[in-house]
Design an enzyme around this catalytic site. Structure first.
Site, PDB file in Angstrom:
ATOM      1  CG  ASP A 168      41.119  38.665  48.154  1.00 56.24           C
ATOM      2  OD1 ASP A 168      40.256  39.082  49.031  1.00 56.24           O
ATOM      3  OD2 ASP A 168      41.204  38.576  47.039  1.00 56.24           O
ATOM      4  CG  ASP A 331      47.402  44.841  34.812  1.00 61.23           C
ATOM      5  OD1 ASP A 331      46.945  43.984  33.920  1.00 61.23           O
ATOM      6  OD2 ASP A 331      48.414  44.737  35.533  1.00 61.23           O
TER       7      ASP A 331
END
Length: 749
Positions: A168, A331
């Site tokens: 990224d 998560d």
């Protein structure tokens, strides 16, 4: 069996507990009862091992807690006729209710932690295809080289394993940004990482725009891969060779299994452990979660995804629309969504990755602030109590995990409460000293015994309170910001792999020194009140003890924010491997004692070796033997940085010399070829402390860290700040080329 027959024992038990909790007895009788129950706790702990010990301990402790709670609610609250006492009194009571509620939920979670059996070993033709995702943003290429090499070296058939670097930091958006220098840096990064992936046999992936942070990056990986299972490793989380063999077998046992999570193991101390010098002797802060709480969650099918060191089933992720990105803790949110869809999870309590923790206190607080804000987002936007599809135990487990991060509210309340009585004589807790001892002190002692029984091997007394205290000053506003605007928080990458080349006072230190000063003044003022007044002196003594405990926490926090220098850029791992060191003129067998991604320490197995001194530094090759000792995995070019004389031999500090991607394959095999070094270090520090010994140790620590912190504070005030302030820096690297190549001599010449 009828429903009435099943409910009758529970009804009788509830009635008995209600009778015991509300039984009206005098203060002295309550004190005797408290002492008896505390004694029963200790006796059961010491002399009644067995399958029912845990539940009996919890039952006895719960009885004392409920006795205290009943007394607290019926006898100690301020009158509504005096709002100056009533309002802070109710805030304090609310903080206590929160803590007691969290205690009961946590007791439910860890009532019977699951001992998960190892996964069955599958034949190669049974193994599913696996895609390994390594998301990255701004991590150093050397760090990524080690993680990629370790991932490529996983013990798994090559035709069923593919490793992806999800970058990224090199997206089209970054490469085309208006800032010319930043755009050029992004393009260089992309080219460098593409070359690295090509050399190591990994696949480089980036995307058009940086959207939805890590969750968006992982979803881009899903869109460009096809493996049945997906493994996620953070950029600094290098796996040991057997990681997949120890995890993927679980997916063949349960077709509805979406997750196998493993613990996070760290090669470096966090700022608390580093600055207090407890790294090598005290269990790490995360071990309580990974070694007790996650196993407890596993019992209720509620073990959740922790962002890394995990294996996930692609079919489950696809069904849920990929990794969830509503909150900044993608998560736990992803696991919540999949549990609500009827998928299952498992937790394997074995460290099989080696990662890095934040090195500075500021980066530590930044990381915890993100966790806190993310869990508050989940609580507000996807409340587990209201989430359809979850079982009742799963609701309670997720509620516990999210509500835990509200600890700044009670922690700061308990800090301020005694000051209100000392400075303003506010009666927010109506009780005399005898009642306080009979109810509150016995409850607190029982609570500490229970906590030490449940978590003693992985958490020393008062350490939880310390971690909560040091985080509360900055997590409280973070939590408040989410309550005001749950969708506002954005994902910030935690900086890792940096070092500090000097001691300094953290830029976040001010609240801790102010709090310490206020608590010291409060102790002095309380002493003056005790000497000059005759009323409420017994209660004043109790409040002073309370304030003194807060002062001990505040004293240790001064040491926490007094940063120690850390010149070692890459942390070492004890490996105990055989090898061969080739220097100019000969070859020597060595024992490789420890290794990092930039160097190693070896012990010469040949006595009487005479290495040359002076300006010339020997240059050679370090060859690593395979685990069976029969062959060698390859060599790494090294330079001798220093020699260490030992009683019966000599040790040598080696630095790798311009390692290439192929050399990182050897380095990864050396460090992560087996998981035993991680497990050994994991277990090495698990020496529990009893309540008395742990308390005395903490009080000694508070004195030492108070002196150290005040010295740092004085130096910070008396000396001008350097230009670099207290920003973490990377110390200059040792030269990558040595001096003259010199031969060595053995005892035989």
């Amino acid at each position: 069996m009828t429903s009435f027959s099943r409910l009758l024992p529970w009804f009788v038990t509830a009635c008995l507990v209600g009778f015991l909790v509300t039984l009206p007895i005098g203060t002295q009788s309550q004190l005797v009862l408290g002492i008896v129950l505390i004694g029963a706790l200790l006796l059961v702990w010491r002399f009644w091992p067995g399958p029912h010990q845990r539940l009996v301990m919890m039952a006895i402790g719960t009885l004392l807690v409920l006795r205290y709670l009943y007394w607290r609610a019926t006898s100690t609250l301020p009158s509504t006729s005096d709002m100056a006492d009533f309002i802070p009194g109710m805030i304090l009571f609310a903080a206590e209710l929160f803590c007691i509620g969290m205690l009961f939920i946590s007791l439910f979670v860890v009532a019977s932690p699951l001992e998960r059996k190892p996964a069955r070993r599958l034949a190669d033709d049974e193994l599913p295809t696996v895609d390994v995702f390594i998301p990255t943003y701004n991590e150093d290429v050397h760090l990524l080289s080690a993680t990629l090499a370790a991932a490529r070296a996983l013990d798994y058939p090559a035709d069923r394993l593919r490793v992806y670097l999800l970058d990224d930091g090199g997206t089209d958006q970054k490469c085309a940004q208006e800032n010319v220098s930043l755009a050029a840096a992004a393009r260089r990064r992309r080219a460098e990482l593409m070359s690295l992936c090509s050399d190591l046999g990994a696949t480089y992936l980036t995307r058009a725009r940086n959207e939805h942070a890590k969750a968006g990056n992982l979803n881009n990986g899903l869109a460009h891969s096809t493996g049945e299972l997906v493994v996620v490793f953070d950029a600094d989380h290098a796996p040991v060779r057997e990681f997949l063999r120890e995890t993927v077998g679980h997916f063949r046992d349960d077709a509805r299994l979406f997750l196998v999570q493993t613990p996070h193991f760290f090669l470096n101390p966090d700022p608390v452990e580093k600055n207090l010098s407890t790294w090598l002797r005290m269990p790490s802060e995360n071990e309580m979660f990974y070694s007790v709480i996650q196993r407890g969650l596993d019992r209720w099918n509620a073990a959740f995804f922790c962002g890394s060191a995990a294996v996930l089933r692609r079919a489950a992720l696809v069904e849920a629309g990929g990794f969830s990105g509503v909150s900044i803790t993608e998560d736990c949110e992803t696991a919540l969504e999949l549990h609500a869809r009827g998928w299952n999870s498992r937790y394997v309590d074995r460290p099989m990755i080696a990662g890095l923790q934040p090195e500075t206190f500021a980066s530590f607080i930044g990381q915890r602030s993100r966790w806190c804000r993310g869990m508050m987002q989940i609580l507000l936007l996807k409340n587990p109590l209201l989430k359809r599809g979850l079982s009742l135990p799963q609701r309670l487990c997720y509620l516990s995990s999210a509500l835990f991060w509200a600890f700044p509210f009670p922690r700061l309340t308990f800090l301020v409460a005694p000051l209100l009585f000392i400075f303003f004589d506010l009666k927010i807790f109506i009780a005399n000293s005898q009642e306080f001892v009979a109810f509150a002190v016995t409850y607190l002692i029982a609570n500490m015994i229970l906590q030490n029984y449940l978590y003693g091997r992985v958490r020393w007394p008062w350490v939880s309170e310390l971690y909560e205290y040091i985080q509360s000053f900055y997590l409280a506003p973070a939590m408040l910001s989410v309550l005001l605007n749950p969708r506002k928080p954005s994902f910030n990458v935690t900086e890792k792999g940096v070092t500090t080349n000097r001691d300094f006072l953290s830029s976040l230190a001010t609240p801790y020194f102010v709090s310490f000063a206020v608590l010291v003044v409060a102790m002095g003022y309380a002493g003056w009140r005790y000497a000059t007044q005759t009323l409420d002196n017994d209660l004043l003594v109790v409040v002073c003890i309370w304030n003194a405990l807060n002062l001990a926490l505040a004293a240790v926090s001064l040491g926490v924010v007094s940063e120690r220098s850390e010149r070692r850029r890459n942390q070492r791992l004890a490996v105990n491997r055989c090898g061969r060191l080739d220097l100019h003129g000969g070859s020597l067998p060595v024992q490789i004692q420890d290794a990092s991604t930039t160097g190693a320490r070896v012990k010469l197995l040949t006595p009487g070796v005479d290495l040359p001194g002076g300006e010339g530094l020997p240059v050679g090759w370090l060859h690593v033997a395979t685990l069976d000792g029969k062959t060698e995995t390859g060599g790494i070019p090294v330079i001798v940085r220093r020699t260490i004389s030992e009683p019966d031999s000599m040790a040598i500090g080696l630095q790798y010399l311009k390692p290439t991607p192929q050399h990182y394959t050897v380095i990864a095999e050396l460090m992560y070829g087996q998981g035993k070094p991680l497990s050994d270090f994991w277990n090495l520090r698990r020496a529990g402390k009893g309540l008395l010994r742990g308390t005395l140790m903490f009080l000694r620590m508070s004195l030492g860290q108070m002196v150290r912190g005040l010295q740092f504070g004085w130096l910070a005030l008396s000396q001008p700040k350097p230009d670099a302030s207290d920003q973490p820096v990377v110390p200059p690297r040792a030269p990558e080329t040595g001096g003259t190549v010199a031969p060595f001599k053995t005892a035989e010449g």
